[in-house]
Scaffold this motif. Sequence first.
Motif, short mmCIF file in Angstrom:
data_model
loop_
_atom_site.label_atom_id
_atom_site.label_comp_id
_atom_site.label_asym_id
_atom_site.label_seq_id
_atom_site.Cartn_x
_atom_site.Cartn_y
_atom_site.Cartn_z
N SER A 1 59.94 30.98 55.85
CA SER A 1 61.12 30.50 55.13
C SER A 1 60.80 30.38 53.64
N ASP A 2 61.84 30.15 52.85
CA ASP A 2 61.63 29.94 51.42
C ASP A 2 61.51 28.45 51.08
N ILE A 3 61.54 27.59 52.11
CA ILE A 3 61.30 26.17 51.93
C ILE A 3 60.22 25.72 52.90
N ALA A 4 59.67 24.56 52.69
CA ALA A 4 58.49 24.11 53.43
C ALA A 4 58.82 23.50 54.79
N SER B 1 52.57 29.90 51.76
CA SER B 1 52.00 28.56 51.64
C SER B 1 50.62 28.51 52.29
N THR B 2 49.80 27.59 51.83
CA THR B 2 48.46 27.42 52.39
C THR B 2 48.53 27.02 53.86
N SER B 3 49.47 26.15 54.20
CA SER B 3 49.57 25.70 55.59
C SER B 3 49.98 26.84 56.52
N ALA B 4 50.87 27.72 56.07
CA ALA B 4 51.27 28.87 56.89
C ALA B 4 50.09 29.81 57.07
N GLU B 5 49.35 30.04 56.03
CA GLU B 5 48.18 30.93 56.10
C GLU B 5 47.13 30.37 57.05
N LYS B 6 46.86 29.06 56.97
CA LYS B 6 45.89 28.43 57.86
C LYS B 6 46.34 28.53 59.31
N TYR B 7 47.64 28.33 59.58
CA TYR B 7 48.14 28.39 60.94
C TYR B 7 47.99 29.79 61.51
#
Length: 96
Positions: free
Chosen positions: A2-5, A87-93
Amino acid sequence: ISDIAGVFTSDPKMNKDARLIRSLKVDVTTGEVTIDNNDDDNNVANEMDVSGSSHAHDVTGGLKAKLCSAVTAVQCGKEVVIAKCCSTSAEKYIQG
């Protein structure tokens, strides 16, 4: 992606009081989506508005389309994460 968190109680681009929802529950039988307040220390209200988009020309269907697709995936036994692109969290997941 998404374009939001993540998922908010309403469009955060249109409503400065929109709050991030950390966890949702899906009833696999009915497809009903509810906010999981047991996993949320912010005690978010039990309602979310996914009816509109802040984009003048939204070809993706916005959050409503994402949640519909997520429900289908959950009903098939898959885990779903809605995260902001790049986002960093998306990449980590994704990397595990």
